[in-house]
Enzyme design. Structure first.
Site, PDB file in Angstrom:
ATOM      1  N   THR A  34      44.996  33.675  40.380  1.00 28.55           N
ATOM      2  CA  THR A  34      46.460  33.614  40.418  1.00 28.55           C
ATOM      3  C   THR A  34      46.916  33.971  41.829  1.00 28.55           C
ATOM      4  OG1 THR A  34      46.676  34.184  38.088  1.00 28.55           O
ATOM      5  CG2 THR A  34      48.560  34.693  39.477  1.00 28.55           C
ATOM      6  N   SER A  36      49.304  32.682  45.631  1.00 33.35           N
ATOM      7  CA  SER A  36      49.639  31.554  46.510  1.00 33.35           C
ATOM      8  C   SER A  36      48.398  30.879  47.079  1.00 33.35           C
ATOM      9  CB  SER A  36      50.549  32.039  47.640  1.00 33.35           C
ATOM     10  OG  SER A  36      49.924  33.082  48.363  1.00 33.35           O
ATOM     11  N   THR A  37      47.347  31.651  47.374  1.00 34.36           N
ATOM     12  CA  THR A  37      46.136  31.047  47.939  1.00 34.36           C
ATOM     13  C   THR A  37      45.434  30.207  46.873  1.00 34.36           C
ATOM     14  OG1 THR A  37      45.955  33.120  49.186  1.00 34.36           O
ATOM     15  CG2 THR A  37      44.144  31.551  49.412  1.00 34.36           C
ATOM     16  N   ASP A  89      39.517  32.615  43.424  1.00 33.95           N
ATOM     17  CA  ASP A  89      40.636  33.546  43.299  1.00 33.95           C
ATOM     18  C   ASP A  89      40.971  34.101  44.683  1.00 33.95           C
ATOM     19  OD1 ASP A  89      42.601  35.140  42.223  1.00 33.95           O
ATOM     20  OD2 ASP A  89      41.276  36.221  40.855  1.00 33.95           O
ATOM     21  N   GLU A 111      41.927  38.411  35.737  1.00 32.62           N
ATOM     22  CA  GLU A 111      41.123  38.060  36.920  1.00 32.62           C
ATOM     23  C   GLU A 111      39.788  38.803  36.896  1.00 32.62           C
ATOM     24  OE1 GLU A 111      44.624  36.972  40.140  1.00 32.62           O
ATOM     25  OE2 GLU A 111      43.991  39.039  39.968  1.00 32.62           O
TER      26      GLU A 111
HETATM   27  C1  5RP Z   1      46.992  38.260  41.747  1.00 26.79           C
HETATM   28  C2  5RP Z   1      46.022  38.509  42.844  1.00 26.79           C
HETATM   29  C3  5RP Z   1      46.081  37.606  44.019  1.00 26.79           C
HETATM   30  O1  5RP Z   1      44.854  36.985  44.183  1.00 26.79           O
HETATM   31  C4  5RP Z   1      46.410  38.411  45.238  1.00 26.79           C
HETATM   32  O2  5RP Z   1      47.615  39.105  44.997  1.00 26.79           O
HETATM   33  C5  5RP Z   1      46.553  37.525  46.485  1.00 26.79           C
HETATM   34  O3  5RP Z   1      47.667  36.698  46.329  1.00 26.79           O
HETATM   35  P1  5RP Z   1      48.063  35.630  47.429  1.00 26.79           P
HETATM   36  O4  5RP Z   1      47.013  34.574  47.427  1.00 26.79           O
HETATM   37  O5  5RP Z   1      49.412  35.118  46.972  1.00 26.79           O
HETATM   38  O6  5RP Z   1      48.158  36.359  48.757  1.00 26.79           O
HETATM   39  O7  5RP Z   1      45.192  39.376  42.804  1.00 26.79           O
HETATM   40  O8  5RP Z   1      46.874  39.227  40.745  1.00 26.79           O
END
Ligand code: 5RP
Length: 229
Positions: A34, A36-37, A89, A111
């Protein structure tokens, strides 16, 4: 303090995502994180599925499940799986020894289940997520609501300062109906010990320290892809 160029950061997230998706092959059960990445990776997987890639997936959050389904990726019930072939992830922080803080997006429990089930657990990040020691980012902790005060007190006893996560003036609720405490432990010298201590607390469903769950981190920095494994 250095400012991070958002366009550059997004370009790095995309590059790391594209590098990770190359590891996915026909027949795989894919764990989807989950954030943005990971969203860049899910969109790329959606394109590859339209081009004929045959995969099924397990989602770490309702929003990931909805996105995957909208792109034609078949979703399995996570609770029925004994193994996941590959997962992709993101992370909020990682070290070269593959310790992570995750859960900024609140999906840490699912996760962690996905990472634990995965033969090949891949983390994708831009360069801003790499740290020498974890802990500048607070450790998200998912708590069963009726244990909130007890867990808060135990976090204090371990030297942490917890804040109840809230959104728009209301406490944040996870996909599992629980609360999140964001706990500041300062810089963490021994993530495995803190992880183990947190795991002893009754009413604490999951915490965002991921130790020994990652196969590799694919980090994009500028035009380079750097793999830690
Ligand atoms: C969600 C997470 C995400 O992987 C983490 O917060 C990184 O998020 P982003 O890719 O938006 O920087 O652990 O629970």
């Amino acid at each position: 303090m250095a400012t991070i160029d958002q366009t550059q950061q997004d370009a790095e997230k995309l590059a790391a995502a594209l590098a990770a998706v190359k590891f996915v092959k026909d027949g795989d059960i894919v764990g989807l994180g989950t954030g943005s990445t990971t969203t860049f990776a899910i969109k790329e997987l959606g394109k590859r599925v339209k081009d004929g890639l045959k995969i099924t997936a397990a989602a770490s959050s309702i929003r990931t499940e909805e996105l995957a389904k909208s792109l034609g990726i078949g979703i399995l019930d996570l609770g029925t799986l004994s193994q996941i072939d590959i997962s992709i992830d993101g992370a909020d922080e990682f070290t070269e020894t593959l310790d992570l803080i995750k859960g900024g997006g609140g999906a840490l429990f699912r996760e962690k289940i996905i990472a634990s089930l995965s033969k090949n657990a891949i983390i994708i990040t831009d360069a801003s997520k790499k740290v020498k020691k974890l802990g500048a980012f607070t450790v998200p902790i998912e708590v069963i609501p009726l244990a909130y005060q007890y867990v808060s007190d135990q976090i204090n006893k371990l030297g942490g300062k917890g804040i109840l996560r809230s959104v728009g003036g209301k406490s944040y609720t996870t996909d599992n109906g629980n609360l999140i405490i964001d706990a500041d432990f300062g810089l963490i010298n021994d993530p495995a010990k803190l992880s183990s201590d947190l795991n002893q607390i009754n009413g604490l469903l999951a915490h965002g320290l991921f130790v020994n769950t990652t196969s590799k981190v694919i980090m994009s920095e500028g035009t380079d892809i750097i793999v830690f494994e």
